[in-house]
Design a protein around this motif. Structure first.
Motif, PDB file in Angstrom:
ATOM      1  N   ALA A  24      -0.520   7.289  -5.410  1.00  0.00           N
ATOM      2  CA  ALA A  24      -1.175   6.368  -3.754  1.00  0.00           C
ATOM      3  C   ALA A  24      -2.059   5.010  -4.303  1.00  0.00           C
ATOM      4  N   GLU A  74       0.712  -1.063  -0.270  1.00  0.00           N
ATOM      5  CA  GLU A  74       0.079  -0.394   0.486  1.00  0.00           C
ATOM      6  C   GLU A  74       0.787   1.076  -0.330  1.00  0.00           C
ATOM      7  N   LEU A 117       8.137  -0.412   2.949  1.00  0.00           N
ATOM      8  CA  LEU A 117       7.477  -0.587   2.401  1.00  0.00           C
ATOM      9  C   LEU A 117       6.479  -1.339   3.345  1.00  0.00           C
ATOM     10  N   PRO A 165       1.774   5.061   0.303  1.00  0.00           N
ATOM     11  CA  PRO A 165       0.961   5.657   1.368  1.00  0.00           C
ATOM     12  C   PRO A 165       0.120   7.047   0.027  1.00  0.00           C
ATOM     13  N   SER A 166       1.376   7.951  -0.391  1.00  0.00           N
ATOM     14  CA  SER A 166       1.071   8.943  -1.971  1.00  0.00           C
ATOM     15  C   SER A 166       2.218   8.149  -2.900  1.00  0.00           C
TER      16      SER A 166
END
Length: 238
Positions: A150, A120, A199, A122-123
């Motif tokens: 994102a 995932e 991540l 985030p941005s």
């Protein structure tokens, strides 16, 4: 000739099961009838100068009935729970041999199969890279994934080629025939706020077996990962 018509022709008939008196099983439980007998005995032997009121006996009987009903309810619930757990384990056993995706960094690459890694982001980021390490910790592959928006990013890797969000990448393994089956660790980094950030990853793994944990929960035993609670599964793969 002596009359033998009254002689029993079957000397074992006295030992026949049909002639045996079956003993009633004994129980340590205080049944309702036994309670009523005790209550009547109590009434007969009560102090005539200070008799108990009927309401006291009715209250005792109601209390006994409540306890008896609660005990039966508990037994029925325990039976229901055991049946539910057995049925749940039976259904979960159909997962054996299938692939699931769980939060983890390492998993086992099966022969003629692939590993799915999801992260995932985030941005939005200008650069994402995936590093793949062998069981010994050696870096065996580096896959540049470019800029990414994102949201969820999914990479599928078979040891030779890689696919990003459903599209085949213009990338191939440095090994001519791809890396062999084995245990691999996946590290995904992205440039976020000017820094390289690792991540959290979720990887696919094959279900080797299913067991029931000590708390009654179902535990999946995954290839290359080990025991994982079924509640941790992010996705059941086709």
């Amino acid at each position: 000739m002596n009359d033998v018509s009254n002689v029993n022709n079957n000397p074992l008939s006295d030992y026949s099961i049909a002639n045996k008196t079956k003993e009633e099983p004994k129980s340590n439980e205080l049944g309702q009838s036994a309670f009523l007998e005790l209550m009547i005995t109590q009434m007969e032997n009560q102090d005539p100068l200070s008799p108990q009121e009927n309401t006291e006996f009715i209250a005792q009987l109601a209390q006994f009935s409540s306890v008896e009903a609660l005990d039966k309810l508990n037994n029925n619930f325990d039976s229901f729970t055991n049946n539910f757990m057995a049925n749940q384990a039976l259904q979960a056993s159909t997962l054996v041999g299938r692939s699931v995706t769980v939060p983890a960094e390492q998993t086992y690459l099966q022969a003629n199969d692939l590993v799915t890694t999801s992260v995932e982001i985030p941005s939005s980021t200008s650069s994402v890279n995936m590093n793949i390490y062998s069981e010994s910790g050696a870096l065996v592959e580096q896959i540049p994934l470019g800029s990414q928006p994102a949201g969820e990013m999914v990479v599928r890797w078979d040891g030779l080629n890689a696919e990003l969000n459903g599209e085949l990448l213009d990338w191939q393994s440095s090994a001519e025939e791809g890396v062999p089956p084995g245990l691999y660790r996946f590290e995904v980094t992205a440039q976020l706020d000017g820094e390289s950030t690792q991540l959290d990853t979720a990887v696919s793994a094959n279900v080797n077996s299913v067991t029931v944990g000590t708390n009654g929960g179902l535990v999946l035993n995954l290839a290359g990962i080990g025991a994982v609670d079924i509640g941790s599964v992010k996705q059941f793969n086709e």
